[in-house]
Design a protein around this motif. Structure first.
Motif, mmCIF file in Angstrom:
data_model
loop_
_atom_site.group_PDB
_atom_site.id
_atom_site.type_symbol
_atom_site.label_atom_id
_atom_site.label_comp_id
_atom_site.label_asym_id
_atom_site.label_seq_id
_atom_site.Cartn_x
_atom_site.Cartn_y
_atom_site.Cartn_z
ATOM 1 N N THR A 8 -16.382 -18.508 37.503
ATOM 2 C CA THR A 8 -16.546 -17.246 36.784
ATOM 3 C C THR A 8 -15.852 -16.109 37.516
ATOM 4 O O THR A 8 -15.201 -15.257 36.894
ATOM 5 N N ALA A 9 -15.951 -16.079 38.845
ATOM 6 C CA ALA A 9 -15.294 -15.029 39.632
ATOM 7 C C ALA A 9 -13.774 -15.139 39.531
ATOM 8 O O ALA A 9 -13.079 -14.125 39.422
ATOM 9 N N ILE A 10 -13.259 -16.360 39.546
ATOM 10 C CA ILE A 10 -11.817 -16.579 39.413
ATOM 11 C C ILE A 10 -11.340 -16.092 38.051
ATOM 12 O O ILE A 10 -10.345 -15.383 37.930
ATOM 13 N N ILE A 11 -12.077 -16.458 37.014
ATOM 14 C CA ILE A 11 -11.713 -16.062 35.648
ATOM 15 C C ILE A 11 -11.799 -14.547 35.490
ATOM 16 O O ILE A 11 -10.895 -13.929 34.921
ATOM 17 N N ASP A 12 -12.862 -13.937 35.991
ATOM 18 C CA ASP A 12 -13.006 -12.479 35.910
ATOM 19 C C ASP A 12 -11.824 -11.785 36.576
ATOM 20 O O ASP A 12 -11.276 -10.828 36.026
ATOM 21 N N PHE A 13 -11.427 -12.244 37.760
ATOM 22 C CA PHE A 13 -10.316 -11.641 38.474
ATOM 23 C C PHE A 13 -9.022 -11.765 37.675
ATOM 24 O O PHE A 13 -8.243 -10.814 37.576
ATOM 25 N N VAL A 30 -11.303 -17.942 25.532
ATOM 26 C CA VAL A 30 -10.426 -17.930 26.705
ATOM 27 C C VAL A 30 -11.220 -18.319 27.940
ATOM 28 O O VAL A 30 -10.791 -19.148 28.745
ATOM 29 N N ARG A 31 -12.390 -17.741 28.111
ATOM 30 C CA ARG A 31 -13.226 -18.072 29.272
ATOM 31 C C ARG A 31 -13.637 -19.539 29.253
ATOM 32 O O ARG A 31 -13.638 -20.203 30.289
ATOM 33 N N ARG A 32 -13.992 -20.056 28.088
ATOM 34 C CA ARG A 32 -14.406 -21.453 27.971
ATOM 35 C C ARG A 32 -13.272 -22.381 28.388
ATOM 36 O O ARG A 32 -13.463 -23.328 29.147
#
Length: 69
Positions: A8-13, A30-32
């Protein structure tokens, strides 16, 4: 910057510069997909994987050469 281990942190960044509308169906999709990619890669890697974006060189996009899209 510390290396990121949490998907989640990688995706948020990675998504932060796009300024997506949170809570939309497109943003959730996209997140999924990205979470699936990260988890699949980690499952196949021989050792734990973290991402250190501070060691990644900056990318400069020449919009004039590539179009203003």
């Amino acid at each position: 910057m510390q290396p990121l281990n949490n998907p989640t942190a990688i995706i948020d960044f990675c998504l932060a510069p796009l300024n997506l509308d949170t809570g939309t169906e497109a943003e959730r999709e996209v997140r999924r997909r990205l979470e699936h990619v990260i988890k699949t890669f980690r499952a196949k890697a021989a050792q734990p994987v973290s991402v250190d974006f501070s060691r990644m060189p900056s990318q400069v996009i020449n919009e004039a050469a590539h179009g203003y899209e």
